[in-house]
Design an enzyme around this catalytic site. Structure first.
Site, short mmCIF file in Angstrom:
data_model
loop_
_atom_site.label_atom_id
_atom_site.label_comp_id
_atom_site.label_asym_id
_atom_site.label_seq_id
_atom_site.Cartn_x
_atom_site.Cartn_y
_atom_site.Cartn_z
N HIS A 251 39.98 29.32 35.63
CA HIS A 251 40.86 30.47 35.36
C HIS A 251 42.23 30.24 35.97
O HIS A 251 42.34 29.78 37.10
CB HIS A 251 40.24 31.75 35.95
CG HIS A 251 39.14 32.31 35.09
ND1 HIS A 251 38.75 33.62 35.13
CD2 HIS A 251 38.35 31.71 34.16
CE1 HIS A 251 37.78 33.82 34.26
NE2 HIS A 251 37.52 32.68 33.68
N TYR B 291 40.96 43.28 37.68
CA TYR B 291 40.82 44.17 38.83
C TYR B 291 41.56 45.46 38.48
O TYR B 291 42.78 45.44 38.31
CB TYR B 291 41.44 43.55 40.09
CG TYR B 291 40.64 42.38 40.65
CD1 TYR B 291 40.74 41.10 40.10
CD2 TYR B 291 39.79 42.57 41.73
CE1 TYR B 291 40.00 40.04 40.61
CE2 TYR B 291 39.05 41.51 42.26
CZ TYR B 291 39.15 40.27 41.69
OH TYR B 291 38.42 39.21 42.21
N PRO C 67 33.48 42.32 48.84
CA PRO C 67 33.64 41.32 47.78
C PRO C 67 34.96 41.39 46.99
O PRO C 67 35.20 40.53 46.15
CB PRO C 67 32.44 41.56 46.86
CG PRO C 67 31.95 42.92 47.17
CD PRO C 67 32.35 43.24 48.57
N LYS D 45 35.80 36.33 48.70
CA LYS D 45 35.94 35.31 49.75
C LYS D 45 34.65 34.87 50.42
O LYS D 45 34.62 33.84 51.09
CB LYS D 45 36.89 35.86 50.85
CG LYS D 45 38.33 35.90 50.44
CD LYS D 45 38.93 34.50 50.37
CE LYS D 45 40.18 34.44 49.56
NZ LYS D 45 40.09 33.64 48.35
N TYR E 10 44.26 34.45 47.33
CA TYR E 10 43.14 34.51 46.38
C TYR E 10 42.64 33.10 46.05
O TYR E 10 41.43 32.86 46.00
CB TYR E 10 43.57 35.25 45.11
CG TYR E 10 42.43 35.64 44.21
CD1 TYR E 10 41.85 36.91 44.29
CD2 TYR E 10 41.92 34.75 43.27
CE1 TYR E 10 40.78 37.27 43.46
CE2 TYR E 10 40.85 35.10 42.44
CZ TYR E 10 40.30 36.35 42.54
OH TYR E 10 39.25 36.70 41.73
#
Ligand code: RFL
Ligand code: PHB
Length: 392
Positions: free
Chosen positions: A72, A201, A293, A297, A385
């Site tokens: 991604h 998200y 979550p 990580k 991220y």
């Protein structure tokens, strides 16, 4: 039984550690309390940092990941019925993330270990670690109805958040920092192709929602729900309606629905245990720290702990130097606290506070708008991220 490194826990941390030690010529034994089927079926993480993929490749454990893993190039943030794409390679100098389920990593590592690795015992439950400060620590465990002992030179506690290794740390020798969030996640897996190319998200006044995936045919979703929520309250129809409401945008986009095949509720918690070593006992992964979550990580931290730990054992084995082992806890904890901060910030930015007032909501929107308007703010999120460097 005797070995050099006794590893408690056959999750990603314990299995990868065993693989790395075996390749470095260091004897070890893995004790896993559950059955193989249970360990391989436990639905959990899905997002791998580039460093995690690189580590699995270097361990010779990425053949299937390289074929089936989905690379991604960013994520999508949704709020105020708008869609915003964060382009990770452009923001980080080329970094990507990979979607490949934790269940598959565990299956791959178990298959490798059973084929040509060190002993891996299922249904072997560690009961206690004894004499961790001596030169010969012992793990007491139960296997096939009998109590047994594993005599070690070192013990690695990779037994997750409910394990026993941490109990061997005297209360006075450390400290546990914890923070509970006033909500949980309802996670579901559905037999339906993802309705997106990237993870979404979504921040919504009704609560957070995440669209993830497991394969081109299987989607994975999470919904913020009140702490203490019962699965009985969530029919399939209610889950789909809630997801559709939280992902709704003004653009032309629809959520594909399909049969739900698994569901569970997870509480949200941050926890860090300091230090991560007591005498000859070292902790790695969820045994030492838990993150909510939202930042994806947990698994990645478990892998980075193990990389540092394997490096430290290898230096001791090859050169007789304990320098890296002595520095292990401090070095790990620096990274752990950064991931804890990032996970906390992502969680606070994206979840509706149960008692939240209009001011809180405005602050969240202002943060999100800053990230989507400023390349610097977006680059900061993307760097965290996709994963900070292994050692600072
Ligand atoms: P694990 O996976 O819990 O493995 C520990 C193993 O130890 C065994 N065990 C024992 N064995 C012997 N004797 C005992 N006394 C034992 N006690 C326990 C257990 O049976 C188990 O097999 O810990 P490890 O290896 O440290 O790995 C950590 C990760 O599993 C965890 O951090 C992630 O799953 C967290 N996480 C995510 N992490 C990510 O990096 N990316 C994600 O996208 C992501 N999504 C998630 C997640 C965790 C979730 N849940 C359910 C907590 C999504 C969810 C919903
Ligand atoms: C998942 O695919 O399970 C997943 C992905 C990203 C997250 C959490 C979970 O932040």
């Amino acid at each position: 039984m005797r070995t050099t490194v006794g590893i408690i826990g056959g999750g990603p941390a314990g299995l990868l550690l065993a693989r790395l030690l075996h390749r470095a010529g260091i004897a070890c034994v893995v004790l896993e309390s559950r059955t193989r089927a249970y360990a391989e079926g436990r639905q959990r993480a899905g997002m791998l940092e580039q460093g995690t993929v690189d580590a699995l490749r270097a361990a010779g454990a990425a053949d299937r990941l390289d074929v089936e893993g989905m690379v991604h190039h960013g994520i999508e943030l949704r709020f105020d019925r708008e869609r915003h794409h964060l382009d990770f390679p452009a923001l980080t100098g080329g970094r990507t993330v990979t979607i490949y389920a934790q269940t598959e990593i565990v299956k791959d590592l178990i298959a490798l270990q059973l084929a040509d690795g060190p002993p891996l015992l299922f249904e072997a439950e560690a009961l206690a670690v004894e004499q961790p400060q001596s030169e010969a620590p012992v793990v007491r465990f139960r296997h096939e109805g009998r109590q047994r002992t594993l005599r070690c030179v070192w013990v690695a506690g990779c037994d997750g958040s409910h394990g026993v290794a941490r109990n061997a740390f005297p209360a006075a020798s450390g400290r546990t920092y914890a923070h509970d969030y006033p909500y949980s996640w309802l996670g579901v897996t559905a037999e339906v192709p993802p309705s997106c190319d990237e993870l979404i998200y979504a921040r919504h006044a009704r609560g957070f929602a995440l669209h993830s995936m497991r394969s081109p045919q299987v989607s994975r979703f999470y919904l913020q729900v009140p702490r203490g929520t019962s699965l009985r309250d969530w029919s399939d129809e209610r889950i789909w309606d809630e997801l559709a409401a939280r992902f709704a945008v003004d653009a032309d986009w629809t959520l594909r629905r399909g049969p739900i095949t698994a569901r569970s509720v997870t509480e949200m918690r941050s926890l860090v245990h300091e230090p991560m070593r007591h005498g000859r006992l070292v902790l790695a992964g969820d045994a030492a720290h838990i993150v909510p979550p939202t930042g994806a990580k947990g698994l990645n931290l478990a892998v980075s702990d193990v990389r540092l730990l394997a490096r430290a054992f290898t230096e001791l084995h090859a050169h007789g130097s304990a320098r890296l082992l002595d520095g292990y806890s401090d070095l790990c904890l620096r990274r752990v606290w950064q991931a804890t901060r990032f996970s906390y910030d992502m969680t606070r930015m994206l979840h509706a506070q149960p008692d939240g007032d209009a001011f809180d909501y405005r602050m969240q929107l202002a943060r999100l708008r800053r990230i989507t308007a400023s390349r610097h703010a977006a680059a900061e999120l993307a760097a965290n991220y996709t994963g900070l460097p292994l050692s600072p």
